[in-house]
Design a protein around this motif. Structure first.
Motif, mmCIF file in Angstrom:
data_model
loop_
_atom_site.group_PDB
_atom_site.id
_atom_site.type_symbol
_atom_site.label_atom_id
_atom_site.label_comp_id
_atom_site.label_asym_id
_atom_site.label_seq_id
_atom_site.Cartn_x
_atom_site.Cartn_y
_atom_site.Cartn_z
ATOM 1 N N GLU A 50 1.222 -1.161 0.205
ATOM 2 C CA GLU A 50 0.338 0.232 0.129
ATOM 3 C C GLU A 50 1.004 1.035 0.039
ATOM 4 O O GLU A 50 0.562 2.680 -0.932
ATOM 5 N N LYS A 51 1.692 1.477 0.764
ATOM 6 C CA LYS A 51 2.727 2.237 0.988
ATOM 7 C C LYS A 51 3.531 2.830 -0.802
ATOM 8 O O LYS A 51 3.519 3.825 -1.283
ATOM 9 N N THR A 52 3.766 2.165 -1.245
ATOM 10 C CA THR A 52 4.120 2.087 -3.347
ATOM 11 C C THR A 52 3.818 2.229 -3.533
ATOM 12 O O THR A 52 3.778 3.343 -4.207
ATOM 13 N N ILE A 53 2.340 1.361 -3.267
ATOM 14 C CA ILE A 53 0.876 2.288 -4.299
ATOM 15 C C ILE A 53 0.991 3.184 -4.025
ATOM 16 O O ILE A 53 0.672 4.598 -5.121
ATOM 17 N N LYS A 54 0.645 3.886 -2.358
ATOM 18 C CA LYS A 54 -0.013 5.192 -2.813
ATOM 19 C C LYS A 54 1.486 6.532 -3.045
ATOM 20 O O LYS A 54 1.183 8.091 -3.844
ATOM 21 N N GLU A 55 2.682 6.303 -2.776
ATOM 22 C CA GLU A 55 4.165 6.827 -3.568
ATOM 23 C C GLU A 55 3.844 7.245 -5.398
ATOM 24 O O GLU A 55 4.302 8.043 -5.621
ATOM 25 N N LEU A 56 3.249 5.433 -6.037
ATOM 26 C CA LEU A 56 3.372 5.527 -7.025
ATOM 27 C C LEU A 56 2.465 7.120 -7.759
ATOM 28 O O LEU A 56 2.104 7.682 -8.467
ATOM 29 N N VAL A 62 8.476 7.104 -9.416
ATOM 30 C CA VAL A 62 7.805 7.376 -10.917
ATOM 31 C C VAL A 62 8.873 5.722 -11.756
ATOM 32 O O VAL A 62 9.925 5.983 -11.525
ATOM 33 N N GLY A 63 7.915 4.685 -11.733
ATOM 34 C CA GLY A 63 8.456 3.223 -12.616
ATOM 35 C C GLY A 63 9.432 3.279 -11.301
ATOM 36 O O GLY A 63 8.783 2.750 -10.298
ATOM 37 N N PHE A 64 10.755 2.641 -11.880
ATOM 38 C CA PHE A 64 11.485 2.478 -10.258
ATOM 39 C C PHE A 64 12.258 3.577 -10.437
ATOM 40 O O PHE A 64 13.182 3.026 -9.296
ATOM 41 N N TYR A 65 11.721 4.543 -9.986
ATOM 42 C CA TYR A 65 12.785 5.368 -9.625
ATOM 43 C C TYR A 65 12.200 6.096 -8.327
ATOM 44 O O TYR A 65 10.345 6.388 -7.944
ATOM 45 N N LYS A 66 12.987 6.844 -6.885
ATOM 46 C CA LYS A 66 11.714 7.318 -5.779
ATOM 47 C C LYS A 66 12.668 8.554 -5.972
ATOM 48 O O LYS A 66 13.828 8.935 -6.111
#
Length: 430
Positions: A50-56, A62-66
């Motif tokens: 959920e945290k990663t999806i929210k960040e996206l 953005v893609g594989f980039y933080k």
């Protein structure tokens, strides 16, 4: 590869970087027994965490980039610092809002991507990947963390003679390489000359660049910044691309050596007149060989202006020695031919890149299904970053050095120029 996240229930097989086409209970059970590779963990997180999806969704990824803080902005874009979630490398993320791009801006962007796809040189900012979402387009670029030439001169003043040689030689090498493959920059200025953390110079911003079929093709679009624009641009006539870039290099050199611009005026009309007439003054304290080079470049008639080859062999740049012969010339070949290369010189580097890919979780199947020539593919981004890392470990991105006084400038100049032309394919001085 799809980057768009529409639901937290999406399974990671949508990302074509995985090998399996179907996943059942047995596969999920196997995942609990076998440690996930970094790639598997990342793709799982992008679809289930959920945290990663929210960040996206909010743009923190953005893609594989933080994505991290903002480092610059332009008319149509913002540039943020980011880092790759797998390789941990810092990158510059150029963000463009699709809604703000009119037809002309879209055409310029297409040219920028096309030009950068063709460019592989130590003194040119690299394009790693292009990421597209419904609302934005992102260019993932090499990160040059040392600031730009304009700010450095404004903050620290003019450069010493030796420092000017080292910087200018790298700009010249980049432009020579571009012109050899028929790419014209058309917006060369101090703001577009960046420094890597080790002092290596990087020519950036190819938004006004164009690729011609022949260097003698006439162009007719006014591009670039007026203080760097060649006289023929102000005459509203067609022009040749290479002499326009050469003129801008002359302005850049003057700015580096003196800390001031050669053409200055209160109004655009007066600036135009100064440039068309070629009215500028060279300080008497400027070294003679440097004066000669600037005067040879800032000729108002394009046909009389120094060619890049003449600049390469000039007395002022004679003591500059490039370290790039340490790097195999083939390492700048197109990426696909690099993968297929049978050259013994490249074998070690190719194996190193493949080994790094395997450690991250990329398999032979991934290499077969994801060609690194397609920039809109996350595999390409990883591959190009790892390739660049391997090249840097072999001497790429090292600034040149000044090797001292030259005893016989005329004879040494001819010998040095011939030597560079034949031995330094990495610079593409042909």
């Amino acid at each position: 590869v799809q980057y768009q996240i529409t639901s937290s229930r999406l399974h990671h097989r949508l990302y074509s970087l995985t090998d399996s086409s179907e996943t059942g209970p047995e596969d999920e059970e196997a995942e609990t027994r076998v440690p996930l590779t970094p790639l598997q963990k990342l793709t799982n997180d992008m679809c289930k965490d959920e945290k990663t999806i929210k960040e996206l969704i909010i743009g923190r990824r953005v893609g594989f980039y933080k994505v991290r803080g903002e480092i610059g902005y332009g008319t149509f874009s913002r540039v943020k610092m980011a880092f790759h979630a797998l390789t941990k490398d810092k990158v510059a993320l150029k963000m463009l809002d699709k809604a703000r791009l009119d037809i002309q801006a879209q055409r310029l962007l297409s040219r920028e991507i096309s030009s950068m796809e063709s460019l592989q040189h130590p003194n040119v900012v690299r394009l790693y990947e292009v990421v597209e979402t419904p609302s934005r387009l992102y260019l993932v670029l090499e990160y040059a963390g040392g600031g730009d030439l304009h700010n450095r001169i404004c903050n620290e003043g003019k450069f010493s003679d030796n420092s000017s040689k080292i910087i200018f030689a790298q700009i010249l090498s980049a432009i020579k390489y571009m012109h050899n493959i028929n790419i014209i920059h058309r917006d060369l200025k101090a703001e577009n000359v960046l420094f890597a953390s080790n002092g290596c110079v990087k020519v950036a911003d190819f938004g006004f660049s164009t690729q011609v079929s022949n260097r003698n093709d006439a162009l007719d679009t006014f591009c670039g910044s007026p203080p760097y624009a060649a006289p023929e641009l102000f005459r509203d006539e067609s022009y040749l691309g290479p002499p326009v870039d050469v003129w801008a290099m002359g302005v850049l050199l003057f700015f580096m050596v003196t800390g001031t611009m050669p053409f200055r005026a209160e109004t655009m009309g007066k600036l135009r007149r100064c440039i068309i007439e070629g009215t500028y003054s060279v300080p008497p304290w400027m070294p003679g060989p440097c004066q000669k080079l600037i005067k040879g470049i800032l000729k108002t008639a394009p046909a009389e202006r120094y060619a890049v080859e003449q600049m390469m062999g000039c007395d002022w740049l004679l003591p500059v020695e490039f370290p790039w012969t340490l790097v195999p010339a083939e390492s700048l070949s197109p990426l696909q031919s690099l993968l297929e290369s049978e050259s013994k010189d490249l074998e070690e580097m190719v194996e190193e890149v493949r080994g790094s890919l395997e450690e991250l979780g990329f398999t032979t199947e991934h290499l077969r299904n994801n060609q690194p020539k397609d920039s809109r593919n996350p595999f390409t981004g990883v591959f190009r970053i790892l390739l660049h890392q391997a090249q840097k470990r072999r001497g790429c991105d090292c600034p040149p050095v000044v090797r001292g006084m030259v005893r016989d400038p005329k004879r040494e100049g001819l010998r040095a120029y011939r030597g560079l032309r034949h031995t330094s394919k990495f610079c593409v001085l042909s």
